[in-house]
Design a protein around this motif. Structure first.
Motif, PDB file in Angstrom:
ATOM      1  N   SER A   7       0.851  -1.189   0.000  1.00 48.63           N
ATOM      2  CA  SER A   7       0.000   0.000   0.000  1.00 48.63           C
ATOM      3  C   SER A   7       0.882   1.233   0.000  1.00 48.63           C
ATOM      4  O   SER A   7       2.094   1.137   0.234  1.00 48.63           O
ATOM      5  CB  SER A   7      -0.939   0.008   1.210  1.00 48.63           C
ATOM      6  OG  SER A   7      -0.195   0.044   2.409  1.00 48.63           O
ATOM      7  N   GLY A   8       0.259   2.376  -0.273  1.00 45.46           N
ATOM      8  CA  GLY A   8       0.981   3.639  -0.200  1.00 45.46           C
ATOM      9  C   GLY A   8       1.353   4.248  -1.526  1.00 45.46           C
ATOM     10  O   GLY A   8       1.875   5.370  -1.573  1.00 45.46           O
ATOM     11  N   LEU A  18       6.580   9.693  -0.924  1.00 48.88           N
ATOM     12  CA  LEU A  18       5.591   8.644  -0.678  1.00 48.88           C
ATOM     13  C   LEU A  18       6.211   7.628   0.260  1.00 48.88           C
ATOM     14  O   LEU A  18       7.432   7.451   0.279  1.00 48.88           O
ATOM     15  CB  LEU A  18       5.178   7.938  -1.976  1.00 48.88           C
ATOM     16  CG  LEU A  18       4.244   8.670  -2.934  1.00 48.88           C
ATOM     17  CD1 LEU A  18       4.108   7.854  -4.227  1.00 48.88           C
ATOM     18  CD2 LEU A  18       2.887   8.898  -2.317  1.00 48.88           C
ATOM     19  N   ARG A  19       5.349   6.954   0.994  1.00 44.33           N
ATOM     20  CA  ARG A  19       5.810   5.879   1.868  1.00 44.33           C
ATOM     21  C   ARG A  19       5.033   4.622   1.530  1.00 44.33           C
ATOM     22  O   ARG A  19       3.818   4.562   1.712  1.00 44.33           O
ATOM     23  CB  ARG A  19       5.579   6.235   3.327  1.00 44.33           C
ATOM     24  CG  ARG A  19       6.217   5.271   4.317  1.00 44.33           C
ATOM     25  CD  ARG A  19       5.712   5.524   5.717  1.00 44.33           C
ATOM     26  NE  ARG A  19       6.529   4.902   6.748  1.00 44.33           N
ATOM     27  CZ  ARG A  19       6.072   4.564   7.948  1.00 44.33           C
ATOM     28  NH1 ARG A  19       4.810   4.798   8.263  1.00 44.33           N
ATOM     29  NH2 ARG A  19       6.886   4.026   8.839  1.00 44.33           N
ATOM     30  N   LEU A  20       5.754   3.629   1.032  1.00 45.90           N
ATOM     31  CA  LEU A  20       5.147   2.346   0.719  1.00 45.90           C
ATOM     32  C   LEU A  20       5.233   1.429   1.933  1.00 45.90           C
ATOM     33  O   LEU A  20       6.235   1.421   2.647  1.00 45.90           O
ATOM     34  CB  LEU A  20       5.846   1.685  -0.468  1.00 45.90           C
ATOM     35  CG  LEU A  20       5.920   2.494  -1.765  1.00 45.90           C
ATOM     36  CD1 LEU A  20       6.556   1.628  -2.867  1.00 45.90           C
ATOM     37  CD2 LEU A  20       4.572   2.995  -2.189  1.00 45.90           C
ATOM     38  N   SER A  21       4.192   0.628   2.122  1.00 46.63           N
ATOM     39  CA  SER A  21       4.167  -0.363   3.188  1.00 46.63           C
ATOM     40  C   SER A  21       3.886  -1.731   2.591  1.00 46.63           C
ATOM     41  O   SER A  21       3.197  -1.840   1.571  1.00 46.63           O
ATOM     42  CB  SER A  21       3.090  -0.033   4.221  1.00 46.63           C
ATOM     43  OG  SER A  21       3.315   1.219   4.820  1.00 46.63           O
TER      44      SER A  21
END
Length: 117
Positions: A7-8, A18-21
């Motif tokens: 997500s993210g 952006l921060r991806l998880s």
């Protein structure tokens, strides 16, 4: 059943962040044992490694993202995070979370990151 749920992703202007998880589940061994990583791929191009973090916390980054991206993990939450700063249009890709332990490789479905100029 192993699942990696990313997500993210999204649309951001150049210079933004952006921060991806990636949340993992269904592993047969403790999450902390897995090497976790992010790859990216644009249509018609080869999939390339973005960053990787070992069970011991050592990180590896592609030259193109060094100094801009930071990969971290939270073993208690079975989650890895990819903090992406100073994004460039050439970072536009589908980003995939991966997990590796011995001969076992697992991939998520991918999340789209689009950076507008």
């Amino acid at each position: 059943q192993v699942q990696l749920v990313e997500s993210g992703g999204g649309l951001v202007q150049a210079g933004g962040s952006l921060r991806l998880s990636c949340v993992a589940s269904g592993f047969g061994s403790p999450f902390s044992m897995y090497t976790m990583g992010w790859y990216r791929q644009a249509p018609g191009k080869q999939r390339e490694l973005v960053a990787r973090i070992t069970s011991g916390g050592s990180t590896t980054y592609a030259d193109s993202v060094k100094g801009r991206f930071t990969l971290s993990r939270d073993n208690a939450k079975k989650t890895v995070f990819l903090q992406m700063n100073s994004l460039k249009p050439e970072d536009t890709d589908v980003y995939y979370c991966t997990a590796n332990l011995w001969l076992n490789d697992y991939w998520g479905q991918g999340t789209q990151v689009t950076v507008s100029s």
